[in-house]
Design a protein around this motif. Structure first.
Motif, PDB file in Angstrom:
ATOM      1  N   ALA A 159      43.929  34.383  48.163  1.00 30.57           N
ATOM      2  CA  ALA A 159      43.275  35.232  47.171  1.00 30.57           C
ATOM      3  C   ALA A 159      44.282  35.746  46.157  1.00 30.57           C
ATOM      4  O   ALA A 159      45.367  36.194  46.514  1.00 30.57           O
ATOM      5  CB  ALA A 159      42.582  36.407  47.853  1.00 30.57           C
TER       6      ALA A 159
ATOM      7  N   HIS B 278      41.887  40.424  42.568  1.00 29.87           N
ATOM      8  CA  HIS B 278      40.459  40.502  42.259  1.00 29.87           C
ATOM      9  C   HIS B 278      40.106  41.795  41.548  1.00 29.87           C
ATOM     10  O   HIS B 278      38.937  42.064  41.292  1.00 29.87           O
ATOM     11  CB  HIS B 278      39.623  40.400  43.536  1.00 29.87           C
TER      12      HIS B 278
ATOM     13  N   ASN C 108      35.918  44.849  37.824  1.00 33.94           N
ATOM     14  CA  ASN C 108      34.718  44.878  38.651  1.00 33.94           C
ATOM     15  C   ASN C 108      33.712  45.923  38.190  1.00 33.94           C
ATOM     16  O   ASN C 108      32.880  46.382  38.973  1.00 33.94           O
ATOM     17  CB  ASN C 108      35.111  45.100  40.113  1.00 33.94           C
TER      18      ASN C 108
ATOM     19  N   PRO D 230      34.174  39.421  47.445  1.00 35.81           N
ATOM     20  CA  PRO D 230      35.138  38.476  46.886  1.00 35.81           C
ATOM     21  C   PRO D 230      35.749  37.595  47.966  1.00 35.81           C
ATOM     22  O   PRO D 230      35.796  37.971  49.134  1.00 35.81           O
ATOM     23  CB  PRO D 230      36.203  39.390  46.285  1.00 35.81           C
TER      24      PRO D 230
ATOM     25  N   PRO E  88      36.663  33.789  43.619  1.00 38.07           N
ATOM     26  CA  PRO E  88      37.004  35.101  43.073  1.00 38.07           C
ATOM     27  C   PRO E  88      35.994  35.513  42.003  1.00 38.07           C
ATOM     28  O   PRO E  88      35.175  34.690  41.566  1.00 38.07           O
ATOM     29  CB  PRO E  88      38.396  34.889  42.469  1.00 38.07           C
ATOM     30  N   PRO E  89      36.018  36.770  41.586  1.00 37.25           N
ATOM     31  CA  PRO E  89      35.071  37.219  40.559  1.00 37.25           C
ATOM     32  C   PRO E  89      35.090  36.300  39.336  1.00 37.25           C
ATOM     33  O   PRO E  89      36.154  35.922  38.846  1.00 37.25           O
ATOM     34  CB  PRO E  89      35.581  38.617  40.191  1.00 37.25           C
TER      35      PRO E  89
END
Length: 192
Positions: A20, A23, A99, A173, A178-179
């Motif tokens: 990851a 995010h 976000n 996420p 990922p976003p």
């Protein structure tokens, strides 16, 4: 130079994994008093100023008329203040509102010093307040003070910004998605 196949062959399959990236912060990640120094400065160019001024139809000659600006107390054109606002807000998105589901407001906007062509702008945000949303369970409301400085450390802008930010449980996420990424694009966990 190697292609992807050669690189994949050099790394043992047991060591490959989808990891990851950043995010962004979710509502739970904000704490009152935290200060985020946003990565990367950005040098403002004459082109930025002229294009932004023209696109937004800002008719003040301080931004696009060199002869006029030379006769003012500043001796040269100033960068359009709304460009400075947009730039500083944009710089803060990575830490504050990646976000977010909405920006609720921009308040207490102050231009503390002029910005000139060639100035490099840096920005930071301080968390002033956070609270649960009264009308939406999946978000919280965060208020930050955004401050921008030039390369000499002079504060050029400050404002308060209030976005509604997703709670982590509602974002779900993952390293593979990922976003902002559609499903099944790029390397997937089963590929590693």
């Amino acid at each position: 130079m190697t292609d992807d196949t050669e690189t994949q062959d050099e790394v043992p399959e047991s060591e490959r994994r989808v990891v990851a990236g950043w995010h962004g912060r979710y509502y739970e990640d904000f704490a009152v008093g935290d200060v985020y120094k946003h990565p990367f400065g950005r040098t403002v160019t004459e082109t930025d100023n002229v294009w932004f001024t023209n696109v937004t139809m800002n008719l003040n000659p301080m931004h696009f008329n060199e002869a006029y600006a030379a006769g003012t107390e500043f001796d040269e054109r100033l960068v359009d203040g709304t460009f400075v606002i947009a730039l500083a807000v944009g710089m803060s998105v990575i830490d504050v509102s990646v976000n977010a589901t909405a920006n609720l407001g921009y308040d207490r906007i102050r231009h503390h010093a002029p910005v000139y062509h060639g100035d490099t702008i840096f920005a930071e945000s301080e968390v002033l307040e956070k609270r649960e949303s009264d009308s939406r369970d999946h978000v919280g409301i965060v208020t930050t003070q955004l401050r921008a400085y030039n390369q000499d450390g002079t504060k050029v802008l400050s404002l308060e910004r209030t976005p509604m930010v997703l709670k982590r449980a509602h974002a779900d996420p993952s390293a593979a998605q990922p976003p902002g990424w559609p499903e099944e694009i790029g390397t997937q966990p089963e590929d590693a």
